[in-house]
Design a protein around this motif. Structure first.
Motif, mmCIF file in Angstrom:
data_model
loop_
_atom_site.group_PDB
_atom_site.id
_atom_site.type_symbol
_atom_site.label_atom_id
_atom_site.label_comp_id
_atom_site.label_asym_id
_atom_site.label_seq_id
_atom_site.Cartn_x
_atom_site.Cartn_y
_atom_site.Cartn_z
ATOM 1 N N ILE A 181 -3.168 15.963 14.150
ATOM 2 C CA ILE A 181 -4.603 15.754 13.900
ATOM 3 C C ILE A 181 -5.088 16.674 12.784
ATOM 4 N N SER A 182 -4.612 17.897 12.771
ATOM 5 C CA SER A 182 -4.995 18.826 11.699
ATOM 6 C C SER A 182 -4.515 18.315 10.346
ATOM 7 N N ASP A 183 -3.323 17.716 10.328
ATOM 8 C CA ASP A 183 -2.793 17.151 9.091
ATOM 9 C C ASP A 183 -3.684 16.019 8.592
ATOM 10 N N LEU A 184 -4.144 15.167 9.492
ATOM 11 C CA LEU A 184 -5.045 14.085 9.111
ATOM 12 C C LEU A 184 -6.354 14.639 8.551
ATOM 13 N N GLU A 185 -6.879 15.673 9.186
ATOM 14 C CA GLU A 185 -8.128 16.272 8.715
ATOM 15 C C GLU A 185 -7.964 16.846 7.313
ATOM 16 N N SER A 186 -6.812 17.435 7.049
ATOM 17 C CA SER A 186 -6.589 17.991 5.714
ATOM 18 C C SER A 186 -6.499 16.885 4.670
ATOM 19 N N ARG A 187 -5.918 15.743 5.025
ATOM 20 C CA ARG A 187 -5.828 14.622 4.091
ATOM 21 C C ARG A 187 -7.199 13.991 3.848
ATOM 22 N N ALA A 188 -8.107 14.195 4.809
ATOM 23 C CA ALA A 188 -9.479 13.707 4.628
ATOM 24 C C ALA A 188 -10.328 14.724 3.873
ATOM 25 N N SER A 189 -9.716 15.843 3.472
ATOM 26 C CA SER A 189 -10.372 16.876 2.650
ATOM 27 C C SER A 189 -11.649 17.414 3.285
ATOM 28 N N GLY A 190 -11.635 17.508 4.614
ATOM 29 C CA GLY A 190 -12.787 18.074 5.300
ATOM 30 C C GLY A 190 -14.003 17.175 5.352
ATOM 31 N N ARG A 191 -13.842 15.904 4.958
ATOM 32 C CA ARG A 191 -14.993 14.991 4.938
ATOM 33 C C ARG A 191 -15.103 14.156 6.215
ATOM 34 N N TYR A 192 -14.184 14.374 7.147
ATOM 35 C CA TYR A 192 -14.246 13.615 8.404
ATOM 36 C C TYR A 192 -13.631 14.462 9.512
ATOM 37 N N ASP A 193 -14.338 14.565 10.637
ATOM 38 C CA ASP A 193 -13.829 15.268 11.815
ATOM 39 C C ASP A 193 -13.294 14.246 12.812
ATOM 40 N N GLY A 242 0.813 -1.205 0.000
ATOM 41 C CA GLY A 242 0.000 0.000 0.000
ATOM 42 C C GLY A 242 0.845 1.252 0.000
ATOM 43 N N VAL A 243 0.364 2.280 0.707
ATOM 44 C CA VAL A 243 1.007 3.587 0.720
ATOM 45 C C VAL A 243 1.367 3.973 2.150
ATOM 46 N N ASP A 244 2.595 4.445 2.355
ATOM 47 C CA ASP A 244 2.990 4.967 3.665
ATOM 48 C C ASP A 244 2.165 6.210 3.997
ATOM 49 N N ILE A 245 1.885 6.409 5.270
ATOM 50 C CA ILE A 245 1.091 7.567 5.685
ATOM 51 C C ILE A 245 1.740 8.861 5.231
ATOM 52 N N GLU A 246 3.081 8.900 5.198
ATOM 53 C CA GLU A 246 3.770 10.119 4.772
ATOM 54 C C GLU A 246 3.456 10.475 3.317
ATOM 55 N N ASP A 247 3.141 9.449 2.499
ATOM 56 C CA ASP A 247 2.905 9.669 1.073
ATOM 57 C C ASP A 247 1.422 9.672 0.709
ATOM 58 N N LEU A 248 0.575 9.568 1.713
ATOM 59 C CA LEU A 248 -0.864 9.513 1.461
ATOM 60 C C LEU A 248 -1.413 10.930 1.346
ATOM 61 N N GLU A 249 -1.783 11.319 0.142
ATOM 62 C CA GLU A 249 -2.255 12.686 -0.071
ATOM 63 C C GLU A 249 -3.717 12.864 0.338
ATOM 64 N N LYS A 250 -4.531 11.862 0.048
ATOM 65 C CA LYS A 250 -5.950 11.948 0.394
ATOM 66 C C LYS A 250 -6.404 10.614 0.975
ATOM 67 N N MET A 251 -7.455 10.678 1.789
ATOM 68 C CA MET A 251 -8.009 9.461 2.357
ATOM 69 C C MET A 251 -9.533 9.535 2.355
ATOM 70 N N SER A 252 -10.154 8.383 2.231
ATOM 71 C CA SER A 252 -11.611 8.311 2.257
ATOM 72 C C SER A 252 -12.113 8.461 3.693
ATOM 73 N N PRO A 253 -13.386 8.796 3.878
ATOM 74 C CA PRO A 253 -13.940 8.857 5.235
ATOM 75 C C PRO A 253 -13.787 7.538 5.993
ATOM 76 N N ARG A 254 -13.860 6.403 5.287
ATOM 77 C CA ARG A 254 -13.709 5.107 5.961
ATOM 78 C C ARG A 254 -12.296 4.937 6.523
ATOM 79 N N ILE A 255 -11.292 5.296 5.728
ATOM 80 C CA ILE A 255 -9.906 5.200 6.203
ATOM 81 C C ILE A 255 -9.654 6.246 7.291
ATOM 82 N N ALA A 256 -10.236 7.434 7.128
ATOM 83 C CA ALA A 256 -10.081 8.473 8.151
ATOM 84 C C ALA A 256 -10.631 7.989 9.488
ATOM 85 N N LYS A 257 -11.748 7.288 9.450
ATOM 86 C CA LYS A 257 -12.327 6.756 10.688
ATOM 87 C C LYS A 257 -11.386 5.750 11.338
ATOM 88 N N GLU A 258 -10.723 4.923 10.526
ATOM 89 C CA GLU A 258 -9.765 3.967 11.081
ATOM 90 C C GLU A 258 -8.602 4.692 11.757
#
Length: 256
Positions: free
Chosen positions: A213-225, A113-129
């Protein structure tokens, strides 16, 4: 796995693992007959700095009991405290390497898969994980602050030139997965230093983890808090403050 029972050359043909990022504590090879399996040769360990009289920075040789205490038991602890689904299937082995030296190995399912450092975007399902993972990270450290015992938690904080971010995590699949999941791919070290937590400032911890945490939220493109992570982090700061006030000792239980 038992002391004094180290297997002679327990692995079938292995080949160099050239993908991904290799940590400083393990030599990684992949099974030639089954590329879905990795063999992690634990080359060196960190000494227990707070209890050891040794001035050595690393342990290049270690015994079975040290391997069990520093690697096997902490992994089991995480598996029993909510991280089992985030840890690829693995088996610890005490064996002899090609030079006849006894040491510990981890036979582990490979994550593609992709290392978290290289993950530009994530789905709400992955964000929840990620939210669940990070919440549990704060929860077990908070419990350790209260108990005054060993601080065992995933080593997931990376400090880069651009600021703090998560590391040692991947979004991907192991053989048999139908969907991608969040996986913790580096399982050593996992014991935090009490001295670090006693000496760190609450302001520094707040700055670091708020940025993560803010970095994770940005990778979720505002679709997951990440509400669970933020709530668990508030408790973490509260327990850390009390831990520092007690000098790292166990919290006393209320008598009524």
């Amino acid at each position: 796995m038992a002391p004094g029972m180290a297997s002679e050359k327990p692995f079938k043909l292995l080949e160099e693992f050239t993908e991904g990022k290799i940590g400083g504590f393990a030599l990684i090879k992949q099974a030639k007959e089954n590329p879905d399996v990795l063999v992690k040769d634990i080359a060196i360990l960190r000494p227990d700095v707070e209890n050891s009289k040794s001035g050595s920075v690393f342990l290049e040789t270690y015994d079975f009991d040290t391997f069990k205490r520093e690697i096997v038991d902490p992994i089991k602890f995480l598996q029993e405290h909510g991280f089992e689904k985030f840890i690829p299937a693995l088996e610890p082995v005490w064996a002899k390497d090609e030079d006849g030296e006894e040491k510990g190995f981890l036979i582990m399912k490979r994550v593609r898969g992709v290392d978290i450092e290289d993950l530009e975007k994530m789905s709400p399902r992955i964000a929840k994980e990620f939210d669940i993972f990070l919440s549990k990270h704060f929860e077990i450290e908070s419990e350790a602050f209260k108990s005054g015992g060993d601080i065992i938690s995933p080593d997931i904080l990376g400090l880069t030139e651009t600021g703090p971010m998560l590391s040692n995590l991947m979004v991907g699949k192991v053989s048999g997965d139908k969907e991608e999941h969040v996986y913790l791919v580096d399982l050593y070290p996992m014991k935090g230093s009490k001295d670090y937590f006693l000496n760190t400032s609450l302001e520094k911890e707040n700055e670091i983890w708020a940025s993560v945490i803010s970095d994770l939220e940005s990778r979720a493109s505002g679709r997951y808090d990440f509400l669970s992570s933020r709530s668990a982090f508030k408790k973490y700061l509260f327990e850390l403050e009390n831990f520092k006030k007690r000098g790292g000792h166990k919290a006393e239980k209320a008598i009524f």
